[in-house]
Write an enzyme that holds these catalytic residues in place. Structure first.
Site, PDB file in Angstrom:
ATOM      1  N   ARG A  74       0.819  -1.218   0.000  1.00 61.11           N
ATOM      2  CA  ARG A  74       0.000   0.000   0.000  1.00 61.11           C
ATOM      3  C   ARG A  74       0.852   1.267   0.000  1.00 61.11           C
ATOM      4  O   ARG A  74       0.467   2.289  -0.540  1.00 61.11           O
ATOM      5  CB  ARG A  74      -0.963  -0.006   1.190  1.00 61.11           C
ATOM      6  CG  ARG A  74      -1.921   1.159   1.112  1.00 61.11           C
ATOM      7  CD  ARG A  74      -2.893   1.376   2.270  1.00 61.11           C
ATOM      8  NE  ARG A  74      -3.132   0.310   3.172  1.00 61.11           N
ATOM      9  CZ  ARG A  74      -2.665   0.273   4.430  1.00 61.11           C
ATOM     10  NH1 ARG A  74      -1.900   1.240   4.896  1.00 61.11           N
ATOM     11  NH2 ARG A  74      -2.954  -0.744   5.204  1.00 61.11           N
ATOM     12  N   TYR A 127     -12.801  22.231 -12.627  1.00 61.50           N
ATOM     13  CA  TYR A 127     -13.270  20.930 -13.116  1.00 61.50           C
ATOM     14  C   TYR A 127     -14.512  20.509 -12.319  1.00 61.50           C
ATOM     15  O   TYR A 127     -14.508  20.545 -11.078  1.00 61.50           O
ATOM     16  CB  TYR A 127     -12.120  19.940 -12.919  1.00 61.50           C
ATOM     17  CG  TYR A 127     -12.404  18.524 -13.298  1.00 61.50           C
ATOM     18  CD1 TYR A 127     -12.720  18.177 -14.610  1.00 61.50           C
ATOM     19  CD2 TYR A 127     -12.330  17.507 -12.356  1.00 61.50           C
ATOM     20  CE1 TYR A 127     -12.964  16.863 -14.957  1.00 61.50           C
ATOM     21  CE2 TYR A 127     -12.566  16.181 -12.699  1.00 61.50           C
ATOM     22  CZ  TYR A 127     -12.889  15.875 -14.004  1.00 61.50           C
ATOM     23  OH  TYR A 127     -13.134  14.565 -14.349  1.00 61.50           O
ATOM     24  N   ASP A 199      -4.778  22.558 -10.406  1.00 55.92           N
ATOM     25  CA  ASP A 199      -5.048  21.445 -11.318  1.00 55.92           C
ATOM     26  C   ASP A 199      -4.261  21.730 -12.598  1.00 55.92           C
ATOM     27  O   ASP A 199      -4.574  22.644 -13.341  1.00 55.92           O
ATOM     28  CB  ASP A 199      -6.554  21.336 -11.593  1.00 55.92           C
ATOM     29  CG  ASP A 199      -6.903  20.072 -12.383  1.00 55.92           C
ATOM     30  OD1 ASP A 199      -6.076  19.671 -13.239  1.00 55.92           O
ATOM     31  OD2 ASP A 199      -7.985  19.508 -12.159  1.00 55.92           O
ATOM     32  N   LYS A 224      -4.861  11.579 -18.294  1.00 57.27           N
ATOM     33  CA  LYS A 224      -4.862  12.354 -19.521  1.00 57.27           C
ATOM     34  C   LYS A 224      -3.488  12.260 -20.212  1.00 57.27           C
ATOM     35  O   LYS A 224      -3.183  11.246 -20.772  1.00 57.27           O
ATOM     36  CB  LYS A 224      -5.257  13.801 -19.209  1.00 57.27           C
ATOM     37  CG  LYS A 224      -6.545  13.911 -18.344  1.00 57.27           C
ATOM     38  CD  LYS A 224      -7.818  13.747 -19.127  1.00 57.27           C
ATOM     39  CE  LYS A 224      -9.084  13.576 -18.279  1.00 57.27           C
ATOM     40  NZ  LYS A 224      -9.421  14.702 -17.423  1.00 57.27           N
TER      41      LYS A 224
HETATM   42  C1  LIG Z   1     -10.253  14.540 -16.192  1.00 58.05           C
HETATM   43  C2  LIG Z   1      -9.854  15.608 -15.272  1.00 58.05           C
HETATM   44  C3  LIG Z   1      -9.663  15.338 -13.916  1.00 58.05           C
HETATM   45  C4  LIG Z   1     -10.021  14.025 -13.281  1.00 58.05           C
HETATM   46  O1  LIG Z   1      -9.328  12.937 -13.739  1.00 58.05           O
HETATM   47  P1  LIG Z   1      -9.910  11.450 -13.640  1.00 58.05           P
HETATM   48  O2  LIG Z   1      -8.681  10.642 -13.770  1.00 58.05           O
HETATM   49  O3  LIG Z   1     -10.885  11.324 -14.762  1.00 58.05           O
HETATM   50  O4  LIG Z   1     -10.566  11.284 -12.309  1.00 58.05           O
HETATM   51  C5  LIG Z   1      -9.203  16.355 -13.115  1.00 58.05           C
HETATM   52  N1  LIG Z   1      -8.974  17.586 -13.605  1.00 58.05           N
HETATM   53  C6  LIG Z   1      -9.174  17.893 -14.893  1.00 58.05           C
HETATM   54  C7  LIG Z   1      -8.907  19.280 -15.364  1.00 58.05           C
HETATM   55  C8  LIG Z   1      -9.624  16.924 -15.760  1.00 58.05           C
HETATM   56  O5  LIG Z   1      -9.859  17.238 -17.039  1.00 58.05           O
END
Ligand SMILES: *Cc1c(COP(=O)(O)O)cnc(C)c1O
Length: 405
Positions: A74, A127, A199, A224
């Site tokens: 973990r 987001y 973010d 992403k």
């Molecule tokens: C997709 C996204 C997230 C979240 O990511 P997940 O892996 O889908 O939970 C967070 N911030 C932004 C700007 C995003 O586009």
């Protein structure tokens, strides 16, 4: 007998032989960070370690296991540590915490600053799931949340309270792509000793390095661009100076951990990230400029375009732009929009982005606002430009726009 040999990976501070030559370009860093062939029989890539139990060879080793780098699945394995190291090198972080999704990277960062009476400042274009986490998790816990105009800049000083415990940023904002003035907000936060988190998913940590600008936490959906292939859920929290140990413990207490196969795939994606990002950048600008000249389009929201209100900030703070941007179609009813969308050949419709493939969806940013209005006078769209030849994408879009009739 050395059962616990997987501990022999060098610690995160080992930067490789080029250290004496000064700090390498990010492209070079992405090829080398987190790799330790000498610890893995010479293999170029860190192997996938499936491990929960870690065995200690002697009672003394067991008694002092808190000092061992690998001590329980973990907490991390050589595979997940390699990904942490690579993200830390990319983001210039003291250390990185991995989470099973980008959403959890956001929620953990929020939760680690939450207590009854704490006050959070969140941009109004954050987001969507970040807003939902505030409304549905933080506020019921007793956190007070103020959503702020993303264009606020140094004016954020007026929203501070005695118990402001976190300022959140996103650059640019989800769906609408306004650029915040990061240095102005960080300066206000630093003057009051308030932590900041951003973010950084849009820039992938590649075109924007917020920790160097004084932001304390840079959060990404590794789902992403880090992964880049639309086949893994992943989140990363890159921590600035003095921030890592507590965040790592917090994530461990929450039981947040990541499977080694997912970590391996994200790390594999990072090796080709620089080539992908440069191509996403070039192709998206080409298509955004083309869209700007189309009669069906009211406005394009892409900070690399000189017409964009965030252009000056983007130019100052970023080294490039990713493949994601928005535009506004002139008012269109759903059946006509469906005619355009359903016939597209290379643009998929679906959540997420950052993979090799192009995507296009209609969005509804007005539903995700409380401090500002979103009334652009038409249909908001979000496009992800993948790695296809831009000419093919433009031909596909031209035919689609014609179908709007
Ligand atoms: C997709 C996204 C997230 C979240 O990511 P997940 O892996 O889908 O939970 C967070 N911030 C932004 C700007 C995003 O586009």
């Amino acid at each position: 007998m050395t059962l616990n040999t997987i501990e022999t990976s060098p610690p995160a501070s080992a930067d490789g032989p080029s250290e004496a030559l000064g700090s390498p370009d990010l492209k070079t860093t992405l090829c080398h960070a987190g790799r330790h062939p000498e610890a893995h029989s010479g293999a170029v890539n860190v192997p996938v370690y499936h491990a929960s139990t870690i065995l200690f060879p002697t009672l003394q080793a067991l008694d002092t296991k808190a000092e061992a780098r690998v001590r329980y699945g973990r907490r991390g394995t050589p595979t997940t540590y390699a990904l942490e190291e690579a993200v830390s090198a990319l983001e210039g972080a003291e250390g990185t915490v991995l989470t099973p999704s980008g959403a959890m990277a956001i929620t953990l960062t929020l939760l680690s600053h939450a207590r009854p009476g704490a006050h959070f400042l969140i941009p109004d274009n954050a987001y969507g799931p970040c807003r939902h986490a505030c409304n549905e998790i933080m506020i019921p816990m007793g956190v007070e949340v103020t959503f702020y105009d993303p264009a606020i800049g140094a004016g954020i000083a007026e929203l501070l309270r005695d118990d402001t415990a976190l300022i959140w940023l996103e650059a640019p904002g989800s769906q609408t792509f306004e650029m915040p003035d990061i240095p102005a907000i960080v300066a206000v936060a630093k003057a009051k000793g308030i932590p900041t988190a951003i973010d950084n998913t849009w820039a992938g940590g590649y075109f924007l390095r917020p920790l160097a600008m004084g932001v304390d936490f840079s959060v990404q959906a590794g789902t992403k661009y880090l992964c880049g292939h639309s086949d893994v859920m992943s989140g990363t929290i890159a921590c600035g100076p003095g921030r890592h140990a507590r965040m790592k413990d917090f994530a461990a207490r929450m039981g947040a951990c990541v499977g080694p196969d997912d970590a391996y795939l994200v790390l594999r994606g990072m090796r080709t990230m620089s080539v992908r990002m440069e191509q996403h950048y070039r192709a998206a600008v080409e298509i955004a400029e083309w869209l700007e000249d189309r009669p069906e389009v009211l406005r394009v929201m892409h900070p690399a375009l000189p017409s964009d209100p965030g252009h000056a900030i983007w130019k100052r703070d970023f080294t490039g732009a990713s493949g994601l941007f928005g535009f506004i179609l002139k008012p269109v009813d759903r059946p006509r929009l469906a005619r355009m969308m359903d016939g597209l050949r290379f643009f998929g419709m679906g959540a997420s982005w950052g993979g090799f493939e192009s995507l296009l969806i209609p969005t509804n940013p007005a539903a995700l606002r409380s401090a500002t209005n979103w009334a652009p006078g038409g249909q908001t769209m979000r496009m992800h430009v993948g790695l296809e030849a831009p000419g093919d994408l433009i031909a596909d879009l031209a035919a689609g726009l014609e179908r709007l009739g």
